[in-house]
Design a protein around this motif. Structure first.
Motif, PDB file in Angstrom:
ATOM      1  N   HIS A  30      -4.394   6.347   8.277  1.00 41.97           N
ATOM      2  CA  HIS A  30      -3.497   6.496   9.408  1.00 41.97           C
ATOM      3  C   HIS A  30      -3.912   5.516  10.502  1.00 41.97           C
ATOM      4  N   LEU A  31      -2.977   4.685  10.946  1.00 43.37           N
ATOM      5  CA  LEU A  31      -3.264   3.821  12.090  1.00 43.37           C
ATOM      6  C   LEU A  31      -3.420   4.690  13.320  1.00 43.37           C
ATOM      7  N   SER A  32      -4.483   4.474  14.069  1.00 39.76           N
ATOM      8  CA  SER A  32      -4.725   5.274  15.276  1.00 39.76           C
ATOM      9  C   SER A  32      -4.203   4.606  16.532  1.00 39.76           C
ATOM     10  N   GLU A  33      -4.066   3.266  16.489  1.00 42.71           N
ATOM     11  CA  GLU A  33      -3.623   2.548  17.685  1.00 42.71           C
ATOM     12  C   GLU A  33      -2.512   1.556  17.335  1.00 42.71           C
ATOM     13  N   GLY A  34      -1.539   2.016  16.604  1.00 44.34           N
ATOM     14  CA  GLY A  34      -0.421   1.162  16.206  1.00 44.34           C
ATOM     15  C   GLY A  34       0.416   1.869  15.166  1.00 44.34           C
ATOM     16  N   ILE A  35       1.599   1.329  14.863  1.00 45.41           N
ATOM     17  CA  ILE A  35       2.473   1.927  13.867  1.00 45.41           C
ATOM     18  C   ILE A  35       3.061   0.838  12.972  1.00 45.41           C
ATOM     19  N   SER A  68       5.352   6.817  10.124  1.00 42.43           N
ATOM     20  CA  SER A  68       5.218   5.802  11.169  1.00 42.43           C
ATOM     21  C   SER A  68       3.941   5.000  11.054  1.00 42.43           C
ATOM     22  N   ASN A  69       2.833   5.680  10.768  1.00 36.64           N
ATOM     23  CA  ASN A  69       1.548   4.986  10.799  1.00 36.64           C
ATOM     24  C   ASN A  69       0.787   5.018   9.481  1.00 36.64           C
ATOM     25  N   HIS A  70       1.462   5.420   8.389  1.00 39.91           N
ATOM     26  CA  HIS A  70       0.826   5.364   7.072  1.00 39.91           C
ATOM     27  C   HIS A  70       1.885   5.564   6.005  1.00 39.91           C
ATOM     28  N   VAL A  71       1.505   5.325   4.754  1.00 40.66           N
ATOM     29  CA  VAL A  71       2.430   5.530   3.640  1.00 40.66           C
ATOM     30  C   VAL A  71       1.710   6.236   2.501  1.00 40.66           C
ATOM     31  N   HIS A  72       2.484   6.935   1.683  1.00 37.79           N
ATOM     32  CA  HIS A  72       1.994   7.578   0.459  1.00 37.79           C
ATOM     33  C   HIS A  72       2.886   7.159  -0.697  1.00 37.79           C
ATOM     34  N   GLN A  81      -3.471  -1.626 -10.959  1.00 39.71           N
ATOM     35  CA  GLN A  81      -2.074  -1.908 -10.637  1.00 39.71           C
ATOM     36  C   GLN A  81      -1.656  -1.231  -9.331  1.00 39.71           C
ATOM     37  N   ALA A  82      -2.150  -0.017  -9.108  1.00 42.36           N
ATOM     38  CA  ALA A  82      -1.836   0.688  -7.865  1.00 42.36           C
ATOM     39  C   ALA A  82      -2.395  -0.061  -6.663  1.00 42.36           C
ATOM     40  N   ASN A  83      -3.608  -0.574  -6.816  1.00 40.25           N
ATOM     41  CA  ASN A  83      -4.225  -1.336  -5.734  1.00 40.25           C
ATOM     42  C   ASN A  83      -3.418  -2.601  -5.452  1.00 40.25           C
ATOM     43  N   TRP A  84      -2.961  -3.279  -6.517  1.00 44.57           N
ATOM     44  CA  TRP A  84      -2.122  -4.462  -6.320  1.00 44.57           C
ATOM     45  C   TRP A  84      -0.818  -4.104  -5.630  1.00 44.57           C
ATOM     46  N   PHE A  85      -0.215  -2.991  -6.035  1.00 48.93           N
ATOM     47  CA  PHE A  85       1.080  -2.587  -5.477  1.00 48.93           C
ATOM     48  C   PHE A  85       0.973  -2.382  -3.959  1.00 48.93           C
ATOM     49  N   ILE A  86      -0.015  -1.610  -3.514  1.00 49.94           N
ATOM     50  CA  ILE A  86      -0.095  -1.322  -2.077  1.00 49.94           C
ATOM     51  C   ILE A  86      -0.487  -2.569  -1.298  1.00 49.94           C
ATOM     52  N   ASN A  87      -1.327  -3.425  -1.872  1.00 50.94           N
ATOM     53  CA  ASN A  87      -1.669  -4.672  -1.182  1.00 50.94           C
ATOM     54  C   ASN A  87      -0.468  -5.600  -1.071  1.00 50.94           C
ATOM     55  N   GLU A  88       0.368  -5.614  -2.104  1.00 52.26           N
ATOM     56  CA  GLU A  88       1.581  -6.423  -2.052  1.00 52.26           C
ATOM     57  C   GLU A  88       2.556  -5.870  -1.011  1.00 52.26           C
ATOM     58  N   LEU A  89       2.642  -4.556  -0.906  1.00 49.31           N
ATOM     59  CA  LEU A  89       3.496  -3.957   0.117  1.00 49.31           C
ATOM     60  C   LEU A  89       2.984  -4.309   1.513  1.00 49.31           C
ATOM     61  N   LYS A  90       1.691  -4.222   1.714  1.00 45.42           N
ATOM     62  CA  LYS A  90       1.120  -4.590   3.019  1.00 45.42           C
ATOM     63  C   LYS A  90       1.361  -6.062   3.323  1.00 45.42           C
ATOM     64  N   ARG A  91       1.209  -6.915   2.310  1.00 48.07           N
ATOM     65  CA  ARG A  91       1.393  -8.351   2.527  1.00 48.07           C
ATOM     66  C   ARG A  91       2.830  -8.672   2.923  1.00 48.07           C
ATOM     67  N   ARG A  92       3.775  -8.179   2.135  1.00 44.02           N
ATOM     68  CA  ARG A  92       5.176  -8.459   2.422  1.00 44.02           C
ATOM     69  C   ARG A  92       5.589  -7.911   3.785  1.00 44.02           C
ATOM     70  N   TYR A  93       5.182  -6.671   4.041  1.00 43.86           N
ATOM     71  CA  TYR A  93       5.620  -6.059   5.292  1.00 43.86           C
ATOM     72  C   TYR A  93       4.941  -6.700   6.502  1.00 43.86           C
ATOM     73  N   HIS A 109      -6.275  -5.116   6.725  1.00 38.55           N
ATOM     74  CA  HIS A 109      -7.578  -4.464   6.602  1.00 38.55           C
ATOM     75  C   HIS A 109      -7.495  -2.934   6.644  1.00 38.55           C
ATOM     76  N   ILE A 110      -6.297  -2.392   6.554  1.00 38.41           N
ATOM     77  CA  ILE A 110      -6.162  -0.942   6.512  1.00 38.41           C
ATOM     78  C   ILE A 110      -6.731  -0.427   5.189  1.00 38.41           C
ATOM     79  N   ALA A 111      -7.604   0.560   5.283  1.00 41.38           N
ATOM     80  CA  ALA A 111      -8.219   1.118   4.076  1.00 41.38           C
ATOM     81  C   ALA A 111      -7.181   1.900   3.263  1.00 41.38           C
ATOM     82  N   VAL A 112      -7.385   1.904   1.962  1.00 40.24           N
ATOM     83  CA  VAL A 112      -6.473   2.592   1.042  1.00 40.24           C
ATOM     84  C   VAL A 112      -7.274   3.510   0.143  1.00 40.24           C
ATOM     85  N   ASP A 113      -6.765   4.728  -0.030  1.00 39.43           N
ATOM     86  CA  ASP A 113      -7.389   5.683  -0.939  1.00 39.43           C
ATOM     87  C   ASP A 113      -6.504   5.831  -2.170  1.00 39.43           C
TER      88      ASP A 113
END
Length: 306
Positions: A30-35, A68-72, A81-93, A109-113
């Motif tokens: 969850h972003l604490s100081e941004g959305i 607003s400040n995170h995705v599932h 593949q899951a790690n690639w998917f979320i990194n690609e989403l972060k990159r594009r967005y 640099h947002i951490a992903v679980d």
């Protein structure tokens, strides 16, 4: 727009099997100081990017929600593949955010679980319910179906909503709508709100077979950890969304301080703005912190005598 009931030939070509792939629950910090998403346009772009990545890569999305400040996301794929998917989403967005707002790549640099999910012990049902119920737990709406930025509207539906095929648009119109040059099948369905319908790429029948009935899906939703969090909360009414409060901040700055934005407020004025957000919108410390970009501890101090 026309209603193409039961006409999704692209999805019928997708091959998936519960016995051949792993399942992953993907959660960003969850972003604490941004959305991520400031308005409906941002959400629509996010919805389209999830679809574009899924369709282009062949990675199966079973369910997701954009907050607003995170995705599932619940994906049928390997951990890699899951790690690639979320990194690609972060990159594009991130690229979209830079073009629209001039922001730096703050999503990189947002951490992903990523957690593996089993299908044998109802873990997959619980992961999907947990994902979908995030909006209810956040007091944004009273029911998951009231929230438009997730996959919940795809399951157990009698008819496909009004839509059109992507192929009906010119190449220029496609790129303008999707904010992407990705080449997608012409029969992918676009909803009347301007984004690719999740049911156009989610294996809906497979997800429905997991839950078996709408009643059983509702059971998991009502008994998810997110639903229990909502019931345990003192707040019983939906809160104002980040987007509503964010849109009101410039008006408050102009009416209260005769200044155009929160960025130019003095310390005293910022403290008053924080209190006004608390008073007018019942915003909690977390919401105020992420919308104003002010540290949580500092917002807490500003509200000490409130």
């Amino acid at each position: 727009m026309r209603n193409f009931k039961n006409q999704m030939p692209w999805l019928s070509r997708v091959s998936y099997s519960s016995g051949t792939l792993e399942f992953q629950l993907v959660t960003t910090d969850h972003l604490s100081e941004g959305i991520w998403f400031r308005d409906d346009q941002d959400f629509k772009i996010g919805m389209n990017y999830v679809a574009i990545i899924a369709i282009s890569s062949g990675i199966i999305v079973l369910g997701f929600i954009l907050m607003s400040n995170h995705v599932h996301l619940v994906l049928q794929c390997s951990r890699e593949q899951a790690n690639w998917f979320i990194n690609e989403l972060k990159r594009r967005y991130s690229e979209y955010l830079h073009h629209r707002y001039g922001t730096d790549d703050f999503l990189r640099h947002i951490a992903v679980d990523i957690q593996a999910v089993a299908i044998e012990d109802e873990s997959l049902e619980r992961a999907l319910a947990y994902t979908i119920m995030n909006c209810v737990a956040a007091n944004i709406c009273l029911a998951a179906n009231d929230y438009p930025w997730s996959s919940v509207g795809s399951y157990f539906k009698v008819a496909v909503p009004k839509c059109m095929r992507l192929g009906e648009l010119s190449i220029t119109a496609r790129r303008r709508l999707l904010h992407s040059r990705a080449v997608l099948p012409d029969d992918v369905l676009i909803g009347e709100d301007g984004y690719i319908l999740p049911m156009a790429y989610i294996p809906v029948k497979f997800v429905e077979s997991i839950f078996r009935t709408p009643k059983r899906l509702n059971y998991f939703l009502m008994n998810s950890s997110k639903a229990k969090k909502r019931l345990a909360s003192d707040e019983r009414l939906p809160s104002f969304t980040d987007q509503v409060v964010l849109a009101a901040i410039p008006d408050l700055c102009r009416s209260l301080f005769r200044k155009q934005s929160a960025a130019v407020l003095s310390e005293e004025e910022m403290t008053e703005l924080v209190k006004q957000l608390r008073r007018r919108f019942s915003s909690d410390v977390h919401q105020i912190s992420r919308l104003l970009g002010v540290e949580y501890s500092k917002v807490t101090r500003m509200l000490e005598d409130f």
